[in-house]
Design a protein around this motif. Structure first.
Motif, PDB file in Angstrom:
ATOM      1  N   ILE A  93     -17.928 -62.758 -31.801  1.00  0.00           N
ATOM      2  CA  ILE A  93     -16.567 -63.294 -31.890  1.00  0.00           C
ATOM      3  C   ILE A  93     -16.073 -63.187 -33.330  1.00  0.00           C
ATOM      4  N   ALA A  94     -16.951 -63.518 -34.264  1.00  0.00           N
ATOM      5  CA  ALA A  94     -16.566 -63.470 -35.678  1.00  0.00           C
ATOM      6  C   ALA A  94     -16.221 -62.049 -36.106  1.00  0.00           C
ATOM      7  N   ALA A  95     -16.888 -61.092 -35.499  1.00  0.00           N
ATOM      8  CA  ALA A  95     -16.629 -59.697 -35.861  1.00  0.00           C
ATOM      9  C   ALA A  95     -15.206 -59.275 -35.506  1.00  0.00           C
ATOM     10  N   GLN A  96     -14.595 -59.993 -34.583  1.00  0.00           N
ATOM     11  CA  GLN A  96     -13.219 -59.666 -34.187  1.00  0.00           C
ATOM     12  C   GLN A  96     -12.191 -60.371 -35.066  1.00  0.00           C
ATOM     13  N   LEU A  97     -12.653 -61.269 -35.914  1.00  0.00           N
ATOM     14  CA  LEU A  97     -11.737 -62.031 -36.757  1.00  0.00           C
ATOM     15  C   LEU A  97     -12.087 -61.809 -38.219  1.00  0.00           C
ATOM     16  N   PRO A  98     -11.417 -60.878 -38.857  1.00  0.00           N
ATOM     17  CA  PRO A  98     -11.725 -60.547 -40.248  1.00  0.00           C
ATOM     18  C   PRO A  98     -11.637 -61.781 -41.144  1.00  0.00           C
ATOM     19  N   GLY A  99     -12.656 -61.953 -41.944  1.00  0.00           N
ATOM     20  CA  GLY A  99     -12.636 -63.069 -42.882  1.00  0.00           C
ATOM     21  C   GLY A  99     -13.223 -64.344 -42.322  1.00  0.00           C
ATOM     22  N   ARG A 100     -13.492 -64.348 -41.041  1.00  0.00           N
ATOM     23  CA  ARG A 100     -14.070 -65.542 -40.427  1.00  0.00           C
ATOM     24  C   ARG A 100     -15.573 -65.349 -40.246  1.00  0.00           C
ATOM     25  N   THR A 101     -16.312 -66.432 -40.398  1.00  0.00           N
ATOM     26  CA  THR A 101     -17.750 -66.350 -40.195  1.00  0.00           C
ATOM     27  C   THR A 101     -18.125 -66.973 -38.872  1.00  0.00           C
ATOM     28  N   ASP A 102     -19.265 -66.576 -38.384  1.00  0.00           N
ATOM     29  CA  ASP A 102     -19.708 -67.132 -37.106  1.00  0.00           C
ATOM     30  C   ASP A 102     -19.861 -68.643 -37.182  1.00  0.00           C
ATOM     31  N   ASN A 103     -20.358 -69.089 -38.316  1.00  0.00           N
ATOM     32  CA  ASN A 103     -20.555 -70.534 -38.493  1.00  0.00           C
ATOM     33  C   ASN A 103     -19.224 -71.269 -38.452  1.00  0.00           C
ATOM     34  N   ASP A 104     -18.256 -70.688 -39.096  1.00  0.00           N
ATOM     35  CA  ASP A 104     -16.923 -71.289 -39.146  1.00  0.00           C
ATOM     36  C   ASP A 104     -16.332 -71.401 -37.743  1.00  0.00           C
ATOM     37  N   ILE A 105     -16.444 -70.317 -37.026  1.00  0.00           N
ATOM     38  CA  ILE A 105     -15.882 -70.275 -35.677  1.00  0.00           C
ATOM     39  C   ILE A 105     -16.625 -71.245 -34.763  1.00  0.00           C
ATOM     40  N   ASN A 110     -16.543 -76.120 -31.717  1.00  0.00           N
ATOM     41  CA  ASN A 110     -17.208 -77.366 -31.341  1.00  0.00           C
ATOM     42  C   ASN A 110     -16.403 -78.603 -31.695  1.00  0.00           C
ATOM     43  N   THR A 111     -15.685 -78.533 -32.794  1.00  0.00           N
ATOM     44  CA  THR A 111     -14.992 -79.741 -33.238  1.00  0.00           C
ATOM     45  C   THR A 111     -13.553 -79.832 -32.762  1.00  0.00           C
ATOM     46  N   ARG A 112     -12.890 -78.708 -32.612  1.00  0.00           N
ATOM     47  CA  ARG A 112     -11.457 -78.783 -32.295  1.00  0.00           C
ATOM     48  C   ARG A 112     -11.044 -78.023 -31.043  1.00  0.00           C
ATOM     49  N   LEU A 113     -11.397 -76.745 -31.024  1.00  0.00           N
ATOM     50  CA  LEU A 113     -10.857 -75.903 -29.960  1.00  0.00           C
ATOM     51  C   LEU A 113     -11.314 -76.365 -28.574  1.00  0.00           C
ATOM     52  N   LYS A 116      -9.298 -79.227 -27.665  1.00  0.00           N
ATOM     53  CA  LYS A 116      -7.937 -78.804 -27.389  1.00  0.00           C
ATOM     54  C   LYS A 116      -7.836 -78.276 -25.956  1.00  0.00           C
ATOM     55  N   LEU A 117      -8.804 -77.467 -25.611  1.00  0.00           N
ATOM     56  CA  LEU A 117      -8.835 -76.922 -24.265  1.00  0.00           C
ATOM     57  C   LEU A 117      -8.990 -78.029 -23.242  1.00  0.00           C
ATOM     58  N   LEU A 118      -9.917 -78.890 -23.481  1.00  0.00           N
ATOM     59  CA  LEU A 118     -10.183 -79.984 -22.553  1.00  0.00           C
ATOM     60  C   LEU A 118      -8.931 -80.813 -22.339  1.00  0.00           C
ATOM     61  N   GLN A 119      -8.243 -81.053 -23.414  1.00  0.00           N
ATOM     62  CA  GLN A 119      -7.006 -81.822 -23.344  1.00  0.00           C
ATOM     63  C   GLN A 119      -6.006 -81.109 -22.444  1.00  0.00           C
ATOM     64  N   CYS A 120      -5.908 -79.817 -22.646  1.00  0.00           N
ATOM     65  CA  CYS A 120      -4.968 -79.044 -21.855  1.00  0.00           C
ATOM     66  C   CYS A 120      -5.341 -79.040 -20.386  1.00  0.00           C
ATOM     67  N   LEU A 121      -6.624 -78.975 -20.149  1.00  0.00           N
ATOM     68  CA  LEU A 121      -7.080 -78.979 -18.765  1.00  0.00           C
ATOM     69  C   LEU A 121      -6.675 -80.258 -18.065  1.00  0.00           C
ATOM     70  N   LEU A 122      -6.611 -81.314 -18.829  1.00  0.00           N
ATOM     71  CA  LEU A 122      -6.389 -82.614 -18.220  1.00  0.00           C
ATOM     72  C   LEU A 122      -4.940 -83.072 -18.265  1.00  0.00           C
ATOM     73  N   LEU A 123      -4.127 -82.350 -19.015  1.00  0.00           N
ATOM     74  CA  LEU A 123      -2.717 -82.716 -19.086  1.00  0.00           C
ATOM     75  C   LEU A 123      -1.959 -81.907 -18.054  1.00  0.00           C
ATOM     76  N   ASP A 124      -1.460 -82.580 -17.027  1.00  0.00           N
ATOM     77  CA  ASP A 124      -0.806 -81.816 -15.978  1.00  0.00           C
ATOM     78  C   ASP A 124       0.540 -81.293 -16.423  1.00  0.00           C
ATOM     79  N   GLY A 125       0.659 -79.958 -16.391  1.00  0.00           N
ATOM     80  CA  GLY A 125       1.941 -79.317 -16.604  1.00  0.00           C
ATOM     81  C   GLY A 125       2.428 -79.275 -18.036  1.00  0.00           C
ATOM     82  N   SER A 126       1.691 -79.837 -18.931  1.00  0.00           N
ATOM     83  CA  SER A 126       2.216 -79.891 -20.291  1.00  0.00           C
ATOM     84  C   SER A 126       1.743 -78.738 -21.143  1.00  0.00           C
ATOM     85  N   CYS A 127       1.015 -77.875 -20.565  1.00  0.00           N
ATOM     86  CA  CYS A 127       0.455 -76.799 -21.363  1.00  0.00           C
ATOM     87  C   CYS A 127       0.893 -75.445 -20.860  1.00  0.00           C
ATOM     88  N   ASN A 128       2.126 -75.349 -20.464  1.00  0.00           N
ATOM     89  CA  ASN A 128       2.557 -74.093 -19.890  1.00  0.00           C
ATOM     90  C   ASN A 128       2.942 -73.062 -20.924  1.00  0.00           C
TER      91      ASN A 128
END
Length: 263
Positions: A93-105, A110-113, A116-128
């Motif tokens: 995944i990191a190889a597809q994002l120049p300047g990003r490291t695997d650790n960073d990603i 783990n901490t945000r994305l 974020k996804l989980l939130q979207c999964l649980l929010l009905d209709g608000s993530c269109n």
DNA sequence: AAGTCCCACAACCGCGAGAGA
DNA sequence: ATCTCTCGCGGTTGTGGGACT
């Protein structure tokens, strides 16, 4: 017999790197390179660090053109779609994002994305919108990435087909997902009360939109949100319970049994 | 203001893969 | 074919700082 330690632990400094150590390491590598041997490198420079630690420090922090933080929406989408496709292969995944490291990603996921996804999964209709929903556009990336990922001159050529079926013959690239149906069944049917009365998932009619049959994902071309979320969802199952408990009652509008098909 | 909790990030650890002897 | 060594990866832990009570 355990594995021999990579370095003399007693004489190795651990913990955060000092600016002096950073300077030494950076200056040496910029001038001489790593010499193809990380283990010997700290001794050459006079650093009381493990070679692995030096390597990590260089790759994740000192290397030129490293970007930290401030992930863009587009990067979010790429990470999400690749995670869906190949799982936690952070280096790829990191190889597809120049300047990003695997650790960073990895940390970012783990901490945000993930949340974020989980939130979207649980929010009905608000993530269109793409703005709100990291996956609405990643779905497009996912479906379009199939071609590029299979092209031989792309770094992604080594990636498996993103439309891979989760179950079935052959080695599963989705580590841990093999157990998904059982795990989810226990979660859902062990917590009927929590899921009772749920009607939709992410504002969709998941009963029709989902692709899951007997726990397997269709390997067809379609990458509907139902399909994608069902791929991602297993990774988050362990956190869902906690998350659901913290939700207001009237927020629970997801009929799991409909979405995941008849049991 | 002090104590506690939570989050984000840096760093460590152990394992598997691959190369070379 | 086997062993040893190193690299690279992914999971996990530790820590500092901000938010909250």
């Amino acid at each position: 017999m355990g594995r021999a330690p990579c370095c003399d632990k007693a004489n190795v400094k651990k913990g955060p790197w000092s600016p002096e150590e950073d300077t030494k390491l950076k200056a040496y590598i910029e001038q001489n390179g790593t010499g193809g041997n990380w283990i010997a490198l700290p001794q050459k420079i006079g650093l009381k660090r493990c070679g692995k630690s030096c390597r990590l420090r260089w790759l994740n922090y000192l290397r030129p053109n490293i970007k930290h933080g401030g992930f863009s929406e587009e990067e979010d989408n790429i990470i999400c779609s690749l995670y869906i496709s190949i799982g936690s292969r952070w280096s790829i995944i990191a190889a597809q994002l120049p300047g990003r490291t695997d650790n960073d990603i990895k940390n970012y996921w783990n901490t945000r994305l993930k949340k974020k996804l989980l939130q979207c999964l649980l929010l009905d209709g608000s993530c269109n919108s793409t703005q709100d929903h990291p996956y609405s556009s990643s779905v497009n990336i996912l479906s379009s990435s199939g071609a590029s990922m299979n092209s031989t001159d792309s770094p992604c050529s080594q990636l498996p087909n993103p439309n891979y079926a989760v179950s079935g013959a052959g080695p599963s690239i989705y580590h841990g997902l093999e157990e998904f149906p059982v795990e989810l069944h226990e979660l859902v049917y062990g917590n009927q009360q929590q899921f009772g009365g749920l009607k939709s998932f992410n504002g969709m009619d998941m009963a029709n939109g989902g692709y899951v049959t007997n726990g397997a994902i269709s390997s067809g071309e379609s990458t509907t949100w139902g399909n994608v979320s069902s791929l991602v969802y297993p990774q988050l199952v362990s956190e869902l319970e906690t998350c659901l408990q913290s939700l207001p009652q009237d927020h629970s509008s997801f009929e799991v049994s409909s979405y995941f098909g008849p049991q």
